[in-house]
Design a protein around this motif. Sequence first.
Motif: not given
Lengths: 486, 486
Positions: B186-207
Amino acid sequence: VRAAWSTDILLAIDREAPHTLRGQLEGQLREAMATGRLAAGTVLPSTRELAACLELSRGVVVEAYEQLAAEGWIVSKRGSGTRVAKRARVPATAEPPQSPAATYRFDFKPGLPHAESFPRRAWAGCLRDAALHATAAQLGYPDPRGDEGARVALARYLARARAVVAHPSCVVMCSGFTQAIDLIARVWVERGMSRVAIEQPGFVGLATHLNRLGLQVLPVPVDREGLDPRQLERSGAQAVILAPAHQFPTGAVLSAARRVRLAAWARERGAWIVEDDYDAEFRYEAEPLPALQGSAPGHTIYVGTASKLLSPALRLGWVVAPEPLVGALALMKRRVDRGGSSIDQIALGRFVEDGLLDRHLKRCRGAYRRRRDTLLAALSRWGFVDEVMGAAAGLHVMVRLRRDVDEERVVAEARRAGLRVFGGAAYRQGGVAGAPALVLGYGAIAENDIDAAVAALAAVVRRCGADDARAAAREADSSDDVAVCR
Amino acid sequence: VRAAWSTDILLAIDREAPHTLRGQLEGQLREAMATGRLAAGTVLPSTRELAACLELSRGVVVEAYEQLAAEGWIVSKRGSGTRVAKRARVPATAEPPQSPAATYRFDFKPGLPHAESFPRRAWAGCLRDAALHATAAQLGYPDPRGDEGARVALARYLARARAVVAHPSCVVMCSGFTQAIDLIARVWVERGMSRVAIEQPGFVGLATHLNRLGLQVLPVPVDREGLDPRQLERSGAQAVILAPAHQFPTGAVLSAARRVRLAAWARERGAWIVEDDYDAEFRYEAEPLPALQGSAPGHTIYVGTASKLLSPALRLGWVVAPEPLVGALALMKRRVDRGGSSIDQIALGRFVEDGLLDRHLKRCRGAYRRRRDTLLAALSRWGFVDEVMGAAAGLHVMVRLRRDVDEERVVAEARRAGLRVFGGAAYRQGGVAGAPALVLGYGAIAENDIDAAVAALAAVVRRCGADDARAAAREADSSDDVAVCR
């Protein structure tokens, strides 16, 4: 490379490195103490233990410890083992806490229960029992709605004490009013809702938070009968958040006629009412008022909290939602934090079921009533207010000052005199003007201090009559925290 | 109208009403019992007490109680007062809890510590002490970052055990990994960030959660050395969330070369690394790995949790953030729930400072290592897997099945046989194909059950070779909960 993990000090010994094994060990321990990773007083593993973990001969570890002891880094004592010395550099991580909170001689901050009244023994017992007897399932990831037993206990309590129509499956536990609003508002936003009415005056932080979530906030005026339903109807709001039992900060009680009209508004428009029932258990003389939720259970989201009943430090709250909304709230709770602490919830369930909450509230009501009576007597004795509002319930009153008194200056000068008070302006959304007023909380102030505090306040108010310039007010300490918190 | 509030039963007597006073009282009590507002077993106030509250003569209350007793609604006993009878209608609010959780003979669910190992006595003692000795300030609204003492204790612990560079003022306590991500994102979104990398495979609920907050999620492949930094660099991500010490679910450890490259990436792009250090304390034989945070403290947001170390029921987690981000995270924490329970945090601080966590982890490491060894031995004995990954640490392994085995069918048939297992597909974002694999958690399963469980699993896998149709898989019970939770 061989590394030790056993006492949770991270050490790594590299047999291929140019330094001796003893030198490596000494160096890493020294650095850990210098940077504070190993704090003063920390117990080090025994030489035998450390040697085994690192696969070193014990002699190497003994020599390293002796060297560090000689340098004054560590101290060995028979019986209590080897510790990091007190005179070792104070680690950066152990800096004393800053204490930014100004201290006041008398604190009229509203929204705080008296810390002395917190039922420490009873609560400690419930927490202890919960930790000792939680089942394996209760020690796993929680039901996002909260512990089943706690929800059953709350549903029963709310039904008998607040006339809330509540099935345990419609209860969602949360960490207080603030989180309840966060969950509800985020569900609203995802469902495409956009316009939410709040009370004016009211809790200003609420408007800010709703705004940031992308909701349009519509302040609706509150008068002596509570929130004005005609203005709500005209506002085009799709939901309203209000405290019908004891409005904050005016203390107004929503009249019977307005209750009926509000319920009708919700039903006709398919709108939501969020009932903030933050201190309704503390009523001193007027008739008890059942929760509004009972009048429109299909359209009301009831929110209660332990913050005033027990302590805000517990972060325990509860939402009773109409069935179509419960699933969405539970899923949102799951998304944002997976649910609350089961141990805390089990403790709360027991506290309620065993009658400890009833007993505690009975005691508190007596104590707060005496404090309120003392406050009312002092206000009448020192005679500087035109009217006292909201005294029938809760932990605060709102007092109107004479028209010619400069509220802003009173607040500033009172604080300089060691009195923490809040002016009516602190609760008005969008800087709207209003008659001069103060909000006086009597939850946190000791009964014996009340008369002296009111006397001091009377002196300040007298000094702040219409005569003087407003210059003093401009210097007011604006760094104080928000006026009230839930 | 005169109303009683004293025992938290809401009763109102209207002297102008057409019904007798006794009739009003009886009727309201009867209704309260019929609707469950007064549950079976509830103690009623004494006739003297109720009469005083309602300003009725005691005779009226006595008669009403006698009538209700005659009807079987209430029961009076010498010494224990008057109670709502057991045979009174079971209130709607007391329905037995639904138990939707399927029960399995053997549970390989990953991400759960063993409930039996929870240090009940030590934790109960810390909770009790915290409730008994919290200061008045600690019983007020909390610092949103968390209790000062707990933050000092955690900073020290993280420094020595995980080599995290942590000042207590940079620690923000939260209710687990899930809330940490919610706050950060939420801090990222309010600061205008938009692209976040996650691990594949990983924790699907996170995405899913990040997506709903409005972030674009970029899955980056994980191989045997962990997340691939070249693909991260090409992705255009402004942040990455990863578990370098023990990737979930592959168990891959981020290699030293990739650590360096990742830190350089963050510094050059001004990007953020979120380090998910969920189970790094459980390492059994490999060298301990210091947290990645120490390599790039200015760009890493370190997240730890008590969910694996103690129990997910406690909902205790901690974030160590670079200074420019701490304020924003603390404010966000304040906005979403005003902070965590001070009592729980004080208890955690004491648990850490008194060495109870070290002792608990030492015991657990031994127990989990034995369980892991038993699992590895069983997998080798029953010989149906091609490879075991991630066994050096944590509470789960990932096993590759032969290419010709139908993973989906194995999972479905295993569950039908009373074995809860999860397939690799449950952790792949966007339904990407992958080699057949299973994730086997050994946190929740008893050591003595492991061999029998693996034998049963081997039989299932043998039945699910390439020969058969995939029809069985289609019937798979898809109602099970998500594969893993934090």
